[in-house]
Design an enzyme around this catalytic site. Structure first.
Site, PDB file in Angstrom:
ATOM      1  N   GLY A   1      37.708  38.169  36.100  1.00 12.75           N
ATOM      2  CA  GLY A   1      36.776  37.427  36.953  1.00 12.75           C
ATOM      3  C   GLY A   1      36.356  38.223  38.174  1.00 12.75           C
ATOM      4  N   ASP A   2      37.306  38.900  38.804  1.00  9.29           N
ATOM      5  CA  ASP A   2      36.992  39.733  39.967  1.00  9.29           C
ATOM      6  C   ASP A   2      36.069  40.885  39.572  1.00  9.29           C
ATOM      7  OD1 ASP A   2      38.817  38.792  42.314  1.00  9.29           O
ATOM      8  OD2 ASP A   2      40.131  38.830  40.579  1.00  9.29           O
ATOM      9  N   ALA A   3      36.376  41.523  38.437  1.00  7.65           N
ATOM     10  CA  ALA A   3      35.572  42.665  38.004  1.00  7.65           C
ATOM     11  C   ALA A   3      34.139  42.247  37.694  1.00  7.65           C
ATOM     12  CB  ALA A   3      36.218  43.319  36.784  1.00  7.65           C
TER      13      ALA A   3
END
Length: 402
Positions: free
Chosen positions: A173-175
């Site tokens: 999700g962060d990436a």
């Protein structure tokens, strides 16, 4: 004959100020740094970015840090102190992009919000990465990548139907949010430099970055009332595309979902009866008989070892692969040929393999100039570049602002 100058880096001359920590903001900064931008990473003086201590450590530093921090200049600044906030204002005056991933309102509390910084630098672009974005009823809630993956729809469809949802064992999700932030910033740069010189905010919510990957999830529900669920190792309504077990107890991924590939696959496994069946000529028909098709492939793979399965399918030009571990990746000839395994040496002489750089640009490729720097390694150099003299720097140190 006139000699041609060596190409510069794709982002040569771009100045990026990275204020974020851990994953989403720093991942975006890493991409800019890999393609030639000057990325000044601001870290708290006491300990720096927490990522320096995450996962496996070598001599007290995370190996992940050497990837996430590469090509960046590390500057220590206490953003909670007035002197530290003034440093950020000075740095932002000449920056093209500021990256931040604090909870919405945090920078404004410190007098470092977009309006404040853009007043002195109207061309400034700010990437703001947060759980739920800068607006809306959830704006002030904390939101890590795991929350974004859940609310964006990814977790519900991942795993097996008889078990709770699972997560990928990475911070996907962060990436995804980082990649959307970089794309948005590059679009904003294009607009700024082509259509008038004004900057803007790139507002990326983690849950929205995940939701953007969910294909037809929403319209399928809206028109047909279908709620896509977990189906294990397959791909909903795309057949055949699955993971199968071989005779030697290993796993192979086979993608035979294009019409012509499906026929070649069925011929390779000795099932021309299914390959030539007119009802199965298109994906629509194959979806109705998913269990039958998957069963035929599974029966074939169970009678052959992994190497034989892959050799047979490659000869038939059918997409397939074993499931790679890190050990497979480190020695794979495709990875090596495309320079996706980058060999470096740490300051203490330890050799270390790091991931290569993506994407591959033909004329201005990215490069690794140095690994993640020591905490505060570039503080004095950067401060001198924005007008701080030796006495000023000593005063800031005494005040513990840097």
């Amino acid at each position: 004959m006139q000699s041609m100058a060596a190409p510069t880096s794709a982002l040569d001359g771009l100045k990026v100020l990275e204020l974020g920590q851990l994953i989403a903001g720093p991942f975006a900064g890493k991409i800019f740094a890999e393609f030639g931008a000057e990325v000044i990473k601001v870290e708290p003086p006491a300990g720096g970015d927490p990522l320096r201590q995450w996962r496996l450590l070598h001599e007290g530093t995370s190996l992940w840090w050497y990837v996430q921090g590469r090509n960046k200049k590390s500057v220590t600044v206490d953003l909670r102190k007035a002197e530290g906030q003034e440093i950020i204002r000075r740095l932002a005056r000449t920056a093209d992009i500021v990256i931040e991933n604090f909870r919405p309102g945090t920078l404004e509390k410190w007098g470092l919000g977009y309006e404040a910084l853009a007043a002195a630098n109207p061309g400034l672009i700010m990437i703001r990465l947060s759980g739920f974005g800068q607006t809306g009823p959830y704006r002030d809630q904390p939101g890590f990548g795991s929350v974004g993956e859940s609310m964006g729809g990814m977790r519900h469809i991942t795993g097996f139907p008889d078990r709770p949802p699972v997560r990928m064992n990475i911070s996907i999700g962060d990436a995804l949010a980082s990649l959307h932030g970089v794309i948005g910033a590059l679009m904003a740069l294009r607009h700024r430099d082509t259509h008038g010189g004004k900057g803007q905010v790139v507002d990326v919510a983690l849950y929205e970055a995940v939701f953007n990957m969910m294909e037809s999830l929403l319209p399928d529900y809206d028109l047909f009332g279908e709620i896509r669920d977990r189906i294990g190792t397959g791909l909903t309504n795309i057949v055949p595309s699955n993971t199968y077990t071989t005779r030697d107890g290993k796993s192979v991924v086979i993608g035979g979902n294009a019409d012509s590939i499906y026929k070649r696959l069925m011929h390779a496994i000795g099932r021309d009866d299914l390959g030539q069946d007119p009802e199965l000529a298109s994906n629509v028909g194959r979806v109705r008989r998913t269990a039958e098709i998957d069963g035929a492939i599974a029966a074939w793979t169970l009678n052959h070892d992994l190497d034989d399965v892959i050799a047979t399918l490659k000869a038939a030009d059918v997409p397939c692969a074993k499931i790679y571990t890190a050990a497979d990746i480190a020695t794979d000839p495709q990875y090596l040929a495309r320079e996706m395994i980058c060999q470096t040496t740490l300051l203490d002489g330890t050799p270390l393999k790091l991931p290569g750089i993506v994407p591959k640009l033909s004329d201005t490729p990215g490069e690794m100039r140095w690994v993640g720097p020591r905490l505060g390694e570039h503080t004095e150099q950067v401060l001198r570049s924005i007008g701080y003299g030796p006495d000023d720097i000593e005063r800031l140190r005494a005040a513990r602002a840097i």
